[in-house]
Design an enzyme around this catalytic site. Structure first.
Site, PDB file in Angstrom:
ATOM      1  N   ASP A 126      -6.687  -2.571   4.911  1.00 56.32           N
ATOM      2  CA  ASP A 126      -6.079  -3.671   4.165  1.00 56.32           C
ATOM      3  C   ASP A 126      -6.197  -5.017   4.868  1.00 56.32           C
ATOM      4  O   ASP A 126      -5.443  -5.942   4.565  1.00 56.32           O
ATOM      5  CB  ASP A 126      -4.595  -3.366   3.911  1.00 56.32           C
ATOM      6  CG  ASP A 126      -4.412  -2.075   3.131  1.00 56.32           C
ATOM      7  OD1 ASP A 126      -5.181  -1.865   2.184  1.00 56.32           O
ATOM      8  OD2 ASP A 126      -3.513  -1.296   3.478  1.00 56.32           O
ATOM      9  N   ASP A 148      -0.974  -0.878   6.417  1.00 59.65           N
ATOM     10  CA  ASP A 148      -1.000  -0.340   7.777  1.00 59.65           C
ATOM     11  C   ASP A 148      -2.144  -0.916   8.598  1.00 59.65           C
ATOM     12  O   ASP A 148      -2.365  -0.520   9.740  1.00 59.65           O
ATOM     13  CB  ASP A 148      -1.084   1.184   7.765  1.00 59.65           C
ATOM     14  CG  ASP A 148      -2.338   1.698   7.066  1.00 59.65           C
ATOM     15  OD1 ASP A 148      -3.180   0.872   6.662  1.00 59.65           O
ATOM     16  OD2 ASP A 148      -2.487   2.925   6.937  1.00 59.65           O
ATOM     17  N   ASP A 159       0.853  -1.178   0.000  1.00 58.29           N
ATOM     18  CA  ASP A 159       0.000   0.000   0.000  1.00 58.29           C
ATOM     19  C   ASP A 159       0.898   1.240   0.000  1.00 58.29           C
ATOM     20  O   ASP A 159       2.105   1.143   0.246  1.00 58.29           O
ATOM     21  CB  ASP A 159      -0.894  -0.041   1.249  1.00 58.29           C
ATOM     22  CG  ASP A 159      -1.913   1.080   1.255  1.00 58.29           C
ATOM     23  OD1 ASP A 159      -2.342   1.499   0.167  1.00 58.29           O
ATOM     24  OD2 ASP A 159      -2.272   1.539   2.354  1.00 58.29           O
TER      25      ASP A 159
END
Length: 707
Positions: A576, A572, A375
């Site tokens: 996700d 993080d 990400d």
């Protein structure tokens, strides 16, 4: 079967009587000595030291009486001294043999007790029954063998103490007393009496007794033993503080949020304990071998000695030495220690830098990764974006636009939502009260103002008839590297919000380290292409997938997996979770103290992307050490057992058995120590991209925490 955490022998849980529960896990032991070594390591080390001292003195005396000094009755005196060695040094091995018989599982003690007892008993019988047995005394051999084995055990305990990370003894970091604030007064109470919600005072230089949040005071706190961060971390009202950290120059008042087994320390201990049980496919072979190893060795010893006596006509004394050599040379412990020794050192090394492996197979999975999907926001960047641009597209002024956006983001935990609220607070803009606030995955925040629906969303959610116009207005912001969101009312764009979130220092070097290790990196982000590409160029990522929804990330990840890649997803943990769970290895960055709630198999306590290549490198090296240890155990026994059984007699003659029992004891004593020593090299694995993948050591002090 379970594995004895001390000697590595395999124990059947169904018949085992020696066990202890610790950190929500039950450990099984093959003998009482291993149990004592686990529960009382310092006392057991002292016992070994005393036995070794006695063994060295008496064995030296037996050697003198056997070869150099021959006073009247020398062999009777040697027999008496050897009997003391056999009883005092051999007692733990006899106890272990009894434990093995009770549990119906062979262990190393059976081999040691059998071999040394055979040598001593024959020597005593030959001494007391002259003329009935060949005159041959092996009091020196039985004494030296036990002394050497005790010396090996002592060295092994010292090595294991070094191999065990300080984080394995985290409980020692918790102070015994805490300063409780009650009714305006300070009471010194045992830490065990602290409850969630209690107010605690922590004075300069003291350790924090419980996880908590600062209520008042400011200070710098040393968390290096917990997170690997060398620099003290500034704490102010609202900051989290973890148990075991050391307060700096200020007085802090904390509200306890986690005590006992609910502290960060306890959760780290559980994860390290869990990681210790990790296994690799090669160990399945070792399991099958070890389960039948002791019976096989005893059988080989009997067959070899009988064969040389009956077929080779070597005589009874040499046949006895064949038996002793085989059982003493064998080393099943090396099989059992191969995995836990490497795993303990490897996971402990990673924990020094705030890297925790979660799950029994996390280390093995991480070692196989060849592709990293990452990400952007909150992972490659600080995750604390700043709202830098307010661009009304209609008749709203910037303050009104900010008020509507702050109302929509009033309950959002997303980093962009926090940035909106922070700017509104700085400017004194009051959030507009909205109803029916909710999150729509991939779109953003949605709420209602009267009959109208308001939303903060990505540009892709703008209706087709307005999208081109909005993209044109957003282009100048994106060229500056801004992430752009759109405020919509009933699908009609009201304004643009531009956010800045530059890459973290050190990310570029970490991406380079992954490339050096042959691991491909792909950025997968929901951000617009221009903003994503700007960050990618700065950190050295070539492959960028932008505008991807959480569902799209999951779909892309599975596509890579189907093509044969072992995929790690780095995020993080905010949006996700699904991708972190679906990946072969989910790596949660910046998990802080909230270890238990994070998805993924690898947790980076610090917000530092450099932990990603370091975690993967440690995992590869750890699994490599496991394989080396297992191959050593197999090779050692495959080569030396035939030698002990007489494979070299046609070359060197039976005279080799004058030294083989002693040499076998030395080799066996050093074999397990070599496995531990080989594993210890993992302590110096480090991340140094500029030096290439062959450079290892610890380099945590140069890194800084951000976010």
């Amino acid at each position: 079967m379970a594995t004895d955490p001390i000697c590595g022998m395999y124990v059947d849980e169904r018949t085992a009587t020696l066990k202890v529960a610790r950190e929500n896990r039950t450990y099984y032991f093959c003998c009482g000595a291993c149990l004592r070594s686990f529960t009382e390591p310092a006392a057991e080390l002292a016992r070994l030291r005393r036995r070794l001292f006695v063994g060295v003195l008496l064995s030296a005396a037996v050697l003198l009486l056997t070869y150099l000094v021959h006073p009247p009755g020398a062999f009777y005196l040697a027999a008496g001294l050897a009997a003391v060695v056999q009883g005092y040094l051999g007692w733990p091995f006899y106890q272990g043999t009894v434990d093995a018989v009770r549990s119906r599982m062979g262990n190393m003690d059976v081999l040691i007790a059998t071999g040394t007892t055979a040598a001593y008993s024959y020597s005593l019988a030959a001494l007391l029954l002259p003329g009935r047995l060949p005159t041959a005394y092996y009091f020196d051999a039985s004494s030296l063998i036990l002394t050497l084995i005790i010396a090996g055990n002592y060295l092994e305990h010292l090595t294991r103490d070094r191999a065990t990370s300080a984080l394995r003894r985290l409980g020692e970091l918790i102070p015994g007393e805490a300063h409780l604030l009650r009714n305006g007064t300070v009471e010194d109470r045992p830490t065990s009496e602290v409850a969630v919600g209690d107010l605690l005072q922590v004075r300069p230089g003291e350790r924090v007794p419980a996880d908590g949040r600062v209520r008042s005071g400011r200070s710098n706190v040393d968390e290096s033993l917990l997170t690997g961060e060398a620099l003290p971390v500034s704490k102010e009202p609202g900051s989290p503080v973890v148990a075991g950290s050391v307060n700096g120059e200020g007085v802090l008042t904390l509200e306890a949020t986690g005590v006992g087994q609910d502290t960060f320390l306890a959760r780290v201990g559980e994860l390290l304990s869990e990681a210790e049980t990790s296994r690799v496919p090669l160990e399945q072979l070792a399991d099958r071998i070890a389960a039948a190893f002791v019976p096989f060795v005893l059988g080989l010893a009997v067959v070899a000695s009988v064969a040389w006596y009956g077929i080779g006509n070597v005589g009874f004394t040499v046949a006895l030495l064949v038996f002793v050599s085989v059982v003493i040379t064998a080393c099943p412990c090396a099989f059992g220690l191969a995995t836990p020794a490497a795993i303990v050192v490897g996971t402990g090394r990673a924990a020094r830098d705030g890297i925790l492996f979660k799950g029994h197979d996390a280390v093995e999975r991480a070692a196989q990764v060849d592709l990293v999907l990452t990400d952007k926001t909150g992972t490659l960047t600080s995750g604390r974006p700043v709202l830098t641009d307010l661009e009304p597209l209609g008749d709203l002024d910037p303050e009104a636009l900010l008020g509507l956006a702050a109302g929509l983001e009033s309950a959002s935990e997303h980093p962009l939502g926090r940035a909106v609220r922070e700017l509104a607070g700085e400017r004194g803009v009051r959030p507009v009260a909205l109803t029916d606030l909710r999150v729509q995955p991939g779109r953003g925040q949605v709420g209602r103002s009267g009959a109208s629906e308001l939303a903060v969303a990505r540009i892709e959610e703008v209706p087709a008839e307005s999208r081109g116009w909005v993209e044109g207005r957003a282009a100048p912001l994106e060229q500056l590297g801004r992430s752009v969101s759109v405020l919509l009312r009933d699908g009609r764009p009201l304004g643009l919000l531009g956010f800045s979130d530059p890459p973290l220092p050190g990310v570029k070097a970490a991406i380079g380290a992954l490339a050096e290790d042959g691991i491909r990196v792909v950025m997968v982000t929901g951000d617009r292409p221009a903003a994503a590409l700007l960050v990618a160029r700065e950190v050295g990522i070539v492959d960028v997938r932008s505008g991807v929804t959480p569902a799209g990330k999951l779909e892309l990840l599975r596509a890579y997996q189907k093509s044969g890649h072992r995929v790690a997803f780095v995020g993080d943990g905010v949006n996700d979770a699904a991708a972190l769970e679906a990946a072969d290895v989910g790596i949660a960055v910046g998990a802080g103290t909230d270890v238990a709630k994070e998805a993924g198999r690898v947790i980076l306590v610090r917000h530092d992307f450099a932990g990603v290549p370091l975690a993967l490198r440690v995992a590869r090296r750890t699994v490599g050490k496991v394989r080396q240890n297992l191959l050593w155990a197999l090779g050692y026994n495959a080569v030396l057992l035939p030698v002990a059984a007489g494979a070299l007699v046609p070359v060197w003659g039976v005279g080799e058995y004058a030294v083989l029992p002693i040499a076998g004891a030395v080799a066996m004593a050093l074999s397990s120590t070599l496995v531990l020593t080989n594993s210890l090299s993992l302590r110096w694995v480090r991340l140094d991209p500029s030096a290439g993948t062959g450079s290892f050591g610890r380099g945590a002090k140069s890194r800084t925490v951000h976010g």
